[in-house]
Design an enzyme around this catalytic site. Structure first.
Site, PDB file in Angstrom:
ATOM      1  N   LYS A   1       0.855  -1.184   0.000  1.00 37.32           N
ATOM      2  CA  LYS A   1       0.000   0.000   0.000  1.00 37.32           C
ATOM      3  C   LYS A   1       0.890   1.232   0.000  1.00 37.32           C
ATOM      4  O   LYS A   1       2.049   1.170   0.423  1.00 37.32           O
ATOM      5  CB  LYS A   1      -0.875   0.004   1.264  1.00 37.32           C
ATOM      6  CG  LYS A   1      -2.144   0.819   1.144  1.00 37.32           C
ATOM      7  CD  LYS A   1      -3.260   0.055   0.478  1.00 37.32           C
ATOM      8  CE  LYS A   1      -4.511   0.886   0.346  1.00 37.32           C
ATOM      9  NZ  LYS A   1      -5.632   0.114  -0.185  1.00 37.32           N
TER      10      LYS A   1
ATOM     11  N   ASN B   1     -18.080   5.924  -3.387  1.00 37.60           N
ATOM     12  CA  ASN B   1     -17.943   5.120  -4.612  1.00 37.60           C
ATOM     13  C   ASN B   1     -18.571   3.738  -4.472  1.00 37.60           C
ATOM     14  O   ASN B   1     -19.367   3.317  -5.308  1.00 37.60           O
ATOM     15  CB  ASN B   1     -16.467   4.976  -4.965  1.00 37.60           C
ATOM     16  CG  ASN B   1     -15.889   6.277  -5.454  1.00 37.60           C
ATOM     17  OD1 ASN B   1     -16.563   7.045  -6.133  1.00 37.60           O
ATOM     18  ND2 ASN B   1     -14.658   6.558  -5.085  1.00 37.60           N
TER      19      ASN B   1
HETATM   20  P1  NAD Z   1     -15.286   6.879  -0.755  1.00 40.03           P
HETATM   21  O1  NAD Z   1     -14.351   7.861  -0.151  1.00 40.03           O
HETATM   22  O2  NAD Z   1     -15.772   7.080  -2.140  1.00 40.03           O
HETATM   23  O3  NAD Z   1     -16.578   6.691   0.177  1.00 40.03           O
HETATM   24  C1  NAD Z   1     -16.565   6.738   1.561  1.00 40.03           C
HETATM   25  C2  NAD Z   1     -17.766   7.552   2.018  1.00 40.03           C
HETATM   26  O4  NAD Z   1     -17.873   7.476   3.424  1.00 40.03           O
HETATM   27  C3  NAD Z   1     -17.669   9.031   1.648  1.00 40.03           C
HETATM   28  O5  NAD Z   1     -18.830   9.411   0.957  1.00 40.03           O
HETATM   29  C4  NAD Z   1     -17.522   9.725   2.993  1.00 40.03           C
HETATM   30  O6  NAD Z   1     -18.138  11.008   3.001  1.00 40.03           O
HETATM   31  C5  NAD Z   1     -18.234   8.747   3.906  1.00 40.03           C
HETATM   32  N1  NAD Z   1     -17.832   8.826   5.312  1.00 40.03           N
HETATM   33  C6  NAD Z   1     -16.605   9.000   5.836  1.00 40.03           C
HETATM   34  N2  NAD Z   1     -16.661   8.977   7.187  1.00 40.03           N
HETATM   35  C7  NAD Z   1     -17.954   8.768   7.501  1.00 40.03           C
HETATM   36  C8  NAD Z   1     -18.649   8.621   8.719  1.00 40.03           C
HETATM   37  N3  NAD Z   1     -18.029   8.704   9.895  1.00 40.03           N
HETATM   38  N4  NAD Z   1     -19.981   8.407   8.690  1.00 40.03           N
HETATM   39  C9  NAD Z   1     -20.626   8.328   7.508  1.00 40.03           C
HETATM   40  N5  NAD Z   1     -20.028   8.458   6.321  1.00 40.03           N
HETATM   41  C10 NAD Z   1     -18.708   8.674   6.317  1.00 40.03           C
HETATM   42  O7  NAD Z   1     -14.543   5.465  -0.606  1.00 40.03           O
HETATM   43  P2  NAD Z   1     -14.929   4.101  -1.340  1.00 40.03           P
HETATM   44  O8  NAD Z   1     -14.032   3.893  -2.492  1.00 40.03           O
HETATM   45  O9  NAD Z   1     -16.415   4.037  -1.523  1.00 40.03           O
HETATM   46  O10 NAD Z   1     -14.477   3.043  -0.229  1.00 40.03           O
HETATM   47  C11 NAD Z   1     -15.264   2.859   0.939  1.00 40.03           C
HETATM   48  C12 NAD Z   1     -14.576   1.859   1.855  1.00 40.03           C
HETATM   49  O11 NAD Z   1     -14.393   0.618   1.161  1.00 40.03           O
HETATM   50  C13 NAD Z   1     -13.179   2.273   2.322  1.00 40.03           C
HETATM   51  O12 NAD Z   1     -12.956   1.757   3.607  1.00 40.03           O
HETATM   52  C14 NAD Z   1     -12.268   1.570   1.338  1.00 40.03           C
HETATM   53  O13 NAD Z   1     -10.978   1.349   1.896  1.00 40.03           O
HETATM   54  C15 NAD Z   1     -13.008   0.265   1.140  1.00 40.03           C
HETATM   55  N6  NAD Z   1     -12.706  -0.396  -0.112  1.00 40.03           N
HETATM   56  C16 NAD Z   1     -12.911   0.247  -1.289  1.00 40.03           C
HETATM   57  C17 NAD Z   1     -12.622  -0.391  -2.469  1.00 40.03           C
HETATM   58  C18 NAD Z   1     -12.861   0.282  -3.801  1.00 40.03           C
HETATM   59  O14 NAD Z   1     -12.838  -0.427  -4.824  1.00 40.03           O
HETATM   60  N7  NAD Z   1     -13.099   1.578  -3.836  1.00 40.03           N
HETATM   61  C19 NAD Z   1     -12.117  -1.701  -2.456  1.00 40.03           C
HETATM   62  C20 NAD Z   1     -11.962  -2.352  -1.231  1.00 40.03           C
HETATM   63  C21 NAD Z   1     -12.252  -1.685  -0.062  1.00 40.03           C
END
Ligand code: NAD
Length: 350
Positions: free
Chosen positions: A87, A185
């Site tokens: 990472k 996302n």
């Molecule tokens: P993102 O940043 O697009 O979405 C996260 C959302 O959570 C945001 O809209 C943010 O405003 C919201 N948020 C943050 N803190 C918050 C809280 N305390 N209460 C409510 N909402 C809150 O990220 P993403 O790409 O959607 O990823 C989400 C999670 O999934 C992360 O933990 C990421 O590590 C994990 N993940 C993502 C992927 C991927 O393909 N994008 C793959 C594996 C794991």
């Protein structure tokens, strides 16, 4: 040196678990500061996203990169991919400080490791950024396969179906109540799948624009304040925002039978997984259910010219059976699901 200070050093850091290498990068001409952690390359080159974020301090950034890179090792191993775990974190505000020069510095830092680490998009970075980074390094994926969150959401949706079938004995999701934390996302796309299947959604997000965007997608949902999401009386709680959300504070609040979401490192501590098991709440281990994005970019590692979206979706299907196997074994041996998942990953690392 007191213990508090000691925690800030790499080899004695509480999140340092025999990582193969931790690399600190700095470019004074662009202000770039980043850390790459390679946890393991036993199964192949260390792959993991490049996260850009403002951290409260440098130890917090180090902690994040150590934890996330280790998680990538288990995710790749459990999914039986020929990849290791790595990472990168870039210590910068993606909204204010993300310039082309900063991204090129980040790319040069990746290139320095000659392919031991392969980067990809993550929170705070996107496809356009990866195209810029690609000008400075060849070791970047996610260019052909695009936004990984589509596949992460799809895999998580399949995982939720596995949970429901195992725990509630239902083949369909219709009528089930789901509380979703985070509609970024992944969360927003997961919400679409669940809504199309007839689930009743309660959602929260700290970003107002995310809520607006979801309602523009013709999805009906209840909105609750962020601090209320874990106390909803629902069938499923789905964390899709950030790590360590299952902790001493939130677990006692839970009024659900399943916890299944895509967020990385959901358990604040190991023992929280056992707490869920004692409460008879079925927990879908995060790195098993959220492997869809990794499965997607892996196709590009195999052959960048042969990416096929349909094949990528098909490759997510084993997530369903992998979870079913974990749940069955957990029930049979009376051991929490997160421990069974770890056993499975470690077996594949031998
Ligand atoms: P993102 O940043 O697009 O979405 C996260 C959302 O959570 C945001 O809209 C943010 O405003 C919201 N948020 C943050 N803190 C918050 C809280 N305390 N209460 C409510 N909402 C809150 O990220 P993403 O790409 O959607 O990823 C989400 C999670 O999934 C992360 O933990 C990421 O590590 C994990 N993940 C993502 C992927 C991927 O393909 N994008 C793959 C594996 C794991």
């Amino acid at each position: 040196m007191d213990t508090e200070q000691n925690q800030e050093f790499v080899f004695t850091h509480r999140d340092y678990h025999s990582h193969e290498g931790v690399f600190f990068g700095h470019d004074e001409t662009t202000g770039f500061k980043g850390i790459i952690a390679i946890h393991s390359r036993k199964r192949g080159p260390a792959l993991g996203g490049m996260r850009m974020s403002l951290y409260p301090d440098e130890p917090a950034a180090l902690s994040d990169v150590l934890r996330l890179s280790e998680g990538m090792t288990y995710k790749a191993a459990a999914a039986e991919l020929k990849l290791g775990g790595g990472k990168m974190v870039v210590l910068a505000d993606p909204k204010k400080e993300k310039t082309k020069d900063l991204l090129l510095s980040a790319g040069r830092f990746v290139q320095l490791l000659s392919g031991a680490y392969i980067t990809a998009e993550d929170s705070g970075t996107n496809l356009e950024d990866m195209l810029v980074i690609n000008q400075a390094t060849e070791y970047v994926v996610g260019i052909k396969s695009g936004d990984p969150s589509r596949l992460t959401a799809y895999g998580t949706y399949l995982g939720i179906k596995a949970c429901v079938e195992f725990k509630l004995g239902k083949k369909e999701l219709r009528g089930l109540k789901v509380a979703i934390q985070g509609i970024g996302n992944v969360g927003s796309k997961l919400a679409e799948y669940l809504y199309q299947d007839g689930c009743q959604l309660t959602v929260t997000d700290t970003g107002e624009e995310k809520v607006k965007r979801l309602s523009e997608n013709n999805i009906k949902f209840n909105f609750v304040k962020p601090e209320e999401i874990f106390s909803q009386t629902v069938d499923i709680v789905s964390p899709n925002a950030r790590g360590a959300v299952l902790n001493e504070n939130t677990v006692p609040q839970l009024k659900c039978t399943i916890v299944a979401g895509a967020a990385n490192n959901q358990l604040a501590e190991e023992k929280i997984g056992s707490r869920l098991f004692e409460k008879d709440i079925l927990y879908a281990p995060d790195y098993i259910i959220n492997a869809g994005g990794l499965l997607n970019v892996y196709m590009e590692v195999e052959n960048p010219d042969k990416y096929d979206d349909k094949v990528a979706h098909r490759r997510c299907e084993p997530i369903y059976q992998r979870l079913r196997n974990i749940f069955t074994e957990s029930q049979k041996r009376k051991i929490p699901t997160h421990k069974i998942a770890m056993e499975m990953a470690l077996r594949n690392l031998k």
